[in-house]
Design a protein around this motif. Structure first.
Motif, PDB file in Angstrom:
ATOM      1  N   GLY A  27       0.809  -1.305  -0.163  1.00 52.62           N
ATOM      2  CA  GLY A  27      -0.062  -0.014  -0.023  1.00 52.62           C
ATOM      3  C   GLY A  27       0.937   1.228   0.025  1.00 52.62           C
ATOM      4  O   GLY A  27       0.526   2.293  -0.725  1.00 52.62           O
ATOM      5  N   TYR A  28       2.035   1.161   0.643  1.00 55.59           N
ATOM      6  CA  TYR A  28       2.717   2.535   0.694  1.00 55.59           C
ATOM      7  C   TYR A  28       3.427   2.886  -0.670  1.00 55.59           C
ATOM      8  O   TYR A  28       3.366   3.750  -0.976  1.00 55.59           O
ATOM      9  CB  TYR A  28       3.933   2.193   2.021  1.00 55.59           C
ATOM     10  CG  TYR A  28       5.222   3.018   1.777  1.00 55.59           C
ATOM     11  CD1 TYR A  28       4.842   4.383   2.261  1.00 55.59           C
ATOM     12  CD2 TYR A  28       6.441   2.707   1.166  1.00 55.59           C
ATOM     13  CE1 TYR A  28       5.778   5.458   2.381  1.00 55.59           C
ATOM     14  CE2 TYR A  28       7.442   3.718   0.886  1.00 55.59           C
ATOM     15  CZ  TYR A  28       7.173   5.103   1.600  1.00 55.59           C
ATOM     16  OH  TYR A  28       8.207   5.709   1.518  1.00 55.59           O
ATOM     17  N   ILE A  29       3.983   1.672  -1.421  1.00 55.88           N
ATOM     18  CA  ILE A  29       4.765   2.097  -2.530  1.00 55.88           C
ATOM     19  C   ILE A  29       3.627   2.322  -3.380  1.00 55.88           C
ATOM     20  O   ILE A  29       3.929   3.063  -4.630  1.00 55.88           O
ATOM     21  CB  ILE A  29       5.480   0.938  -2.947  1.00 55.88           C
ATOM     22  CG1 ILE A  29       4.716  -0.292  -3.485  1.00 55.88           C
ATOM     23  CG2 ILE A  29       6.705   0.596  -2.000  1.00 55.88           C
ATOM     24  CD1 ILE A  29       5.427  -1.424  -4.009  1.00 55.88           C
ATOM     25  N   ALA A  30       2.444   1.880  -3.518  1.00 60.32           N
ATOM     26  CA  ALA A  30       1.444   2.111  -4.524  1.00 60.32           C
ATOM     27  C   ALA A  30       0.763   3.643  -4.410  1.00 60.32           C
ATOM     28  O   ALA A  30       0.398   4.017  -5.258  1.00 60.32           O
ATOM     29  CB  ALA A  30       0.582   1.142  -4.360  1.00 60.32           C
ATOM     30  N   THR A  31       0.829   4.011  -3.145  1.00 65.09           N
ATOM     31  CA  THR A  31      -0.135   5.392  -2.858  1.00 65.09           C
ATOM     32  C   THR A  31       0.528   6.455  -2.372  1.00 65.09           C
ATOM     33  O   THR A  31       0.094   7.603  -2.288  1.00 65.09           O
ATOM     34  CB  THR A  31      -1.244   4.908  -1.897  1.00 65.09           C
ATOM     35  OG1 THR A  31      -0.796   4.482  -0.808  1.00 65.09           O
ATOM     36  CG2 THR A  31      -1.983   3.763  -2.566  1.00 65.09           C
ATOM     37  N   PHE A  58      -2.333  -3.176 -12.128  1.00 65.80           N
ATOM     38  CA  PHE A  58      -3.452  -3.809 -11.320  1.00 65.80           C
ATOM     39  C   PHE A  58      -4.550  -2.755 -10.943  1.00 65.80           C
ATOM     40  O   PHE A  58      -4.385  -1.584 -10.653  1.00 65.80           O
ATOM     41  CB  PHE A  58      -2.781  -4.180  -9.989  1.00 65.80           C
ATOM     42  CG  PHE A  58      -1.622  -4.986 -10.124  1.00 65.80           C
ATOM     43  CD1 PHE A  58      -1.885  -6.352 -10.465  1.00 65.80           C
ATOM     44  CD2 PHE A  58      -0.328  -4.660  -9.912  1.00 65.80           C
ATOM     45  CE1 PHE A  58      -0.718  -7.327 -10.525  1.00 65.80           C
ATOM     46  CE2 PHE A  58       0.922  -5.527  -9.817  1.00 65.80           C
ATOM     47  CZ  PHE A  58       0.268  -7.007 -10.642  1.00 65.80           C
ATOM     48  N   GLN A  59      -5.739  -3.468 -10.982  1.00 66.09           N
ATOM     49  CA  GLN A  59      -7.131  -2.542 -10.775  1.00 66.09           C
ATOM     50  C   GLN A  59      -7.060  -2.059  -9.342  1.00 66.09           C
ATOM     51  O   GLN A  59      -7.475  -0.811  -9.101  1.00 66.09           O
ATOM     52  CB  GLN A  59      -8.250  -3.441 -11.096  1.00 66.09           C
ATOM     53  CG  GLN A  59      -8.499  -3.753 -12.426  1.00 66.09           C
ATOM     54  CD  GLN A  59      -8.589  -2.690 -13.385  1.00 66.09           C
ATOM     55  OE1 GLN A  59      -9.443  -1.561 -12.801  1.00 66.09           O
ATOM     56  NE2 GLN A  59      -7.922  -2.408 -14.347  1.00 66.09           N
ATOM     57  N   SER A  60      -6.381  -2.528  -8.387  1.00 64.68           N
ATOM     58  CA  SER A  60      -6.564  -1.877  -7.110  1.00 64.68           C
ATOM     59  C   SER A  60      -5.041  -2.780  -6.282  1.00 64.68           C
ATOM     60  O   SER A  60      -4.723  -4.031  -6.555  1.00 64.68           O
ATOM     61  CB  SER A  60      -7.409  -2.474  -6.152  1.00 64.68           C
ATOM     62  OG  SER A  60      -7.598  -3.929  -5.865  1.00 64.68           O
ATOM     63  N   TRP A  61      -4.372  -1.919  -5.435  1.00 63.62           N
ATOM     64  CA  TRP A  61      -3.241  -2.250  -4.987  1.00 63.62           C
ATOM     65  C   TRP A  61      -3.559  -3.528  -3.906  1.00 63.62           C
ATOM     66  O   TRP A  61      -2.716  -4.375  -3.523  1.00 63.62           O
ATOM     67  CB  TRP A  61      -2.316  -1.233  -4.303  1.00 63.62           C
ATOM     68  CG  TRP A  61      -3.107  -0.439  -2.960  1.00 63.62           C
ATOM     69  CD1 TRP A  61      -3.678   0.599  -2.944  1.00 63.62           C
ATOM     70  CD2 TRP A  61      -3.137  -0.914  -1.899  1.00 63.62           C
ATOM     71  NE1 TRP A  61      -4.139   0.938  -1.819  1.00 63.62           N
ATOM     72  CE2 TRP A  61      -3.768  -0.042  -0.894  1.00 63.62           C
ATOM     73  CE3 TRP A  61      -2.588  -2.163  -1.150  1.00 63.62           C
ATOM     74  CZ2 TRP A  61      -3.764  -0.027   0.187  1.00 63.62           C
ATOM     75  CZ3 TRP A  61      -2.729  -2.211   0.411  1.00 63.62           C
ATOM     76  CH2 TRP A  61      -3.329  -1.252   0.848  1.00 63.62           C
ATOM     77  N   GLN A  62      -4.969  -3.347  -3.352  1.00 63.02           N
ATOM     78  CA  GLN A  62      -5.122  -4.342  -2.166  1.00 63.02           C
ATOM     79  C   GLN A  62      -5.343  -5.585  -2.631  1.00 63.02           C
ATOM     80  O   GLN A  62      -4.877  -6.670  -1.868  1.00 63.02           O
ATOM     81  CB  GLN A  62      -6.628  -3.940  -1.728  1.00 63.02           C
ATOM     82  CG  GLN A  62      -6.823  -2.755  -0.960  1.00 63.02           C
ATOM     83  CD  GLN A  62      -7.017  -1.561  -1.945  1.00 63.02           C
ATOM     84  OE1 GLN A  62      -6.829  -1.666  -3.232  1.00 63.02           O
ATOM     85  NE2 GLN A  62      -7.347  -0.341  -1.215  1.00 63.02           N
ATOM     86  N   GLU A  63      -5.509  -6.062  -3.918  1.00 60.24           N
ATOM     87  CA  GLU A  63      -5.354  -7.444  -4.546  1.00 60.24           C
ATOM     88  C   GLU A  63      -4.303  -7.857  -4.528  1.00 60.24           C
ATOM     89  O   GLU A  63      -3.945  -9.352  -3.889  1.00 60.24           O
ATOM     90  CB  GLU A  63      -5.974  -7.550  -5.753  1.00 60.24           C
ATOM     91  CG  GLU A  63      -5.223  -6.736  -7.187  1.00 60.24           C
ATOM     92  CD  GLU A  63      -5.922  -6.962  -8.323  1.00 60.24           C
ATOM     93  OE1 GLU A  63      -5.667  -8.108  -8.895  1.00 60.24           O
ATOM     94  OE2 GLU A  63      -6.199  -6.067  -8.947  1.00 60.24           O
ATOM     95  N   VAL A  64      -3.163  -7.361  -4.816  1.00 57.56           N
ATOM     96  CA  VAL A  64      -1.754  -7.675  -4.538  1.00 57.56           C
ATOM     97  C   VAL A  64      -1.496  -7.832  -3.079  1.00 57.56           C
ATOM     98  O   VAL A  64      -0.840  -8.817  -2.824  1.00 57.56           O
ATOM     99  CB  VAL A  64      -0.663  -6.713  -5.475  1.00 57.56           C
ATOM    100  CG1 VAL A  64       0.539  -7.299  -5.182  1.00 57.56           C
ATOM    101  CG2 VAL A  64      -1.046  -6.634  -6.796  1.00 57.56           C
ATOM    102  N   GLY A  65      -1.952  -6.800  -2.504  1.00 63.11           N
ATOM    103  CA  GLY A  65      -1.416  -6.797  -0.977  1.00 63.11           C
ATOM    104  C   GLY A  65      -1.971  -7.975  -0.401  1.00 63.11           C
ATOM    105  O   GLY A  65      -1.268  -8.746   0.287  1.00 63.11           O
ATOM    106  N   ARG A  66      -3.221  -8.369  -0.617  1.00 62.30           N
ATOM    107  CA  ARG A  66      -3.852  -9.637  -0.097  1.00 62.30           C
ATOM    108  C   ARG A  66      -3.137 -10.944  -0.353  1.00 62.30           C
ATOM    109  O   ARG A  66      -2.775 -11.821   0.432  1.00 62.30           O
ATOM    110  CB  ARG A  66      -5.298  -9.971  -0.323  1.00 62.30           C
ATOM    111  CG  ARG A  66      -6.190  -8.879   0.223  1.00 62.30           C
ATOM    112  CD  ARG A  66      -7.495  -9.039  -0.111  1.00 62.30           C
ATOM    113  NE  ARG A  66      -8.093  -8.887  -1.408  1.00 62.30           N
ATOM    114  CZ  ARG A  66      -8.672  -7.828  -1.765  1.00 62.30           C
ATOM    115  NH1 ARG A  66      -8.849  -6.671  -0.921  1.00 62.30           N
ATOM    116  NH2 ARG A  66      -8.914  -7.627  -3.006  1.00 62.30           N
ATOM    117  N   LEU A  67      -2.378 -10.864  -1.811  1.00 68.94           N
ATOM    118  CA  LEU A  67      -1.704 -12.146  -2.070  1.00 68.94           C
ATOM    119  C   LEU A  67      -0.288 -12.185  -1.444  1.00 68.94           C
ATOM    120  O   LEU A  67      -0.130 -13.149  -0.996  1.00 68.94           O
ATOM    121  CB  LEU A  67      -1.543 -12.028  -3.720  1.00 68.94           C
ATOM    122  CG  LEU A  67      -0.565 -13.086  -4.236  1.00 68.94           C
ATOM    123  CD1 LEU A  67      -1.133 -14.512  -4.053  1.00 68.94           C
ATOM    124  CD2 LEU A  67      -0.418 -12.564  -5.799  1.00 68.94           C
TER     125      LEU A  67
END
Length: 412
Positions: A27-31, A58-67
């Motif tokens: 989340g930090y590097i994305a936003t 990626f549509q949302s950073w959260q999807e990568v974060g969850r992975l």
């Protein structure tokens, strides 16, 4: 400071907070402020989750974060890397927008994976470019989706190996040019000294024993016009020549009487005397000294791509000069061997001072005149390379190095 910086770390897979920390890092590097985003996107995260895919926004950073969080719970290492350049270097590499940074990491991500033992088919990664004015850099998070064994520790040598490999690929054209300049200096030095030694050997071998004896007996009366060469004083100076005589001929007499005459095969005490002769040669003649400096400079310029710290450059320069000194020493040995052969041909002969001066003068004049031509050619080559490849970064690095060494008698 290196022309390219790479840092890498990871949270220990066994730590209780590691999964949450890895999620938060995505989340930090994305936003974070300064993150470069495509138009219409609320974050700047992109990457690849399959080797066959194209680079994905990626549509949302959260999807990568969850992975990443899920993999962290399974004790998979989530590596965090940062690649950064000085602003001038980023401009030189045309890393000016989001797309350019995407293409850059896509081209080089395999280096990060390979050095960390990740197979291409098992690699997954996500990255974000932070377009800070004074510190353009890219965060990349990568992992082995099929990792079986937890890796609690990564040697510091791995990030350093990645940095060096990235430099080699990123600046491959520059490096090839510097290597070409270095090799040209070494090749030309070798060629001209080989020819000088060959010419001298041919000159001596063509003399018949009777002619040789006669020439030696009359050498004190031989003038420069009679031996058909330019004034030696124009090259090295008569006063300097007298300094070589007490070294050259005693050195000849201390050489081994059998076997190959090579620097590395000499007894240590003879090596020390030969080293002193090479130092004297450089001290007394500007041409030899300048050619040695040219060779060392080309190696230093190459080294400054990797590490421009004054300590590293000084060490590289020291090694380069030692290489040239050894090369010159072997060429001096080749000329000495000609004199040893003539000694064996005329075993009872003893050199007079005048005769010593003549043969020392003949040998040194040939070598130094040839070296002068090589120095002129090298100067032209280096001027062309410097004009073609100079950047603000290289000027800054040169200035930094010069200020550090200006009181030590070194010049860039």
């Amino acid at each position: 400071m290196s022309i390219l910086m790479y840092k890498q770390r990871h949270k220990h897979p066994n730590y209780r907070k590691t999964p949450k920390c890895n999620y938060a890092h995505i989340g930090y590097i994305a936003t974070r402020p300064g993150a470069s985003k495509k138009e219409g996107m609320r974050h700047g995260l992109f990457g690849k989750l399959s080797p066959s895919d194209e680079v994905t926004e990626f549509q949302s950073w959260q999807e990568v974060g969850r992975l990443v969080r899920e993999l962290s719970y399974r004790r998979v290492n989530i590596f965090r890397g940062i690649i950064s350049f000085l602003p001038e270097t980023a401009v030189e590499l045309h890393l000016s927008d989001h797309k350019a940074w995407e293409e850059y990491i896509e081209q080089h991500i395999r280096i990060l994976a390979q050095k960390n033992g990740i197979r291409p088919q098992d690699l997954q990664w996500a990255a974000a470019h932070h377009n800070e004015q004074n510190h353009p850099h890219l965060h990349v998070v990568f992992w082995d989706k099929n990792q079986k064994t937890m890796i609690p520790y990564v040697s510091p040598q791995i990030p350093d190996n990645i940095r060096i490999a990235l430099i080699k690929e990123t600046f491959s054209e520059k490096i090839q040019a510097f290597l070409a300049a270095k090799d040209k200096a070494r090749t030309e030095l070798s060629e001209i000294t080989d020819k000088a030694a060959a010419d001298f050997e041919a000159f001596v071998k063509e003399l018949k024993p009777k002619e040789y004896r006669s020439l030696l007996e009359e050498s004190s009366d031989i003038g420069e016009e009679e031996i058909g060469r330019p004034s030696f004083g124009d090259v090295i100076g008569k006063a300097d020549l007298t300094a070589f005589i007490p070294y050259l001929f005693p050195l000849k007499d201390k050489m081994p009487k059998a076997g190959r005459l090579l620097y590395q095969l000499l007894p240590e005490e003879v090596k020390a005397e030969l080293d002193s002769f090479v130092i004297l040669l450089k001290e007394k003649n500007e041409y030899i000294r300048q050619l040695t400096e040219d060779y060392a400079d080309s190696k230093c310029r190459l080294a400054m791509l990797y590490n421009s710290s004054p300590e590293n450059v000084t060490e590289i320069r020291k090694k380069a000069i030692a290489e040239v000194d050894k090369l010159i020493a072997n060429k001096v040995l080749k000329a000495i061997k000609v004199l040893l052969n003539k000694d064996r041909e005329l075993a009872s002969y003893e050199y007079s001072q005048a005769q010593k001066e003549y043969y020392a003068e003949e040998m040194l004049c040939e070598i130094l005149m040839m070296l002068e031509q090589a120095v002129m050619a090298l100067d032209d080559e280096y001027e062309g390379q410097e004009e073609a490849m100079s950047t603000d970064l290289s000027k800054f690095a040169k200035k930094e190095w010069y200020l550090k060494h200006k009181d030590k008698g070194m010049e860039i």
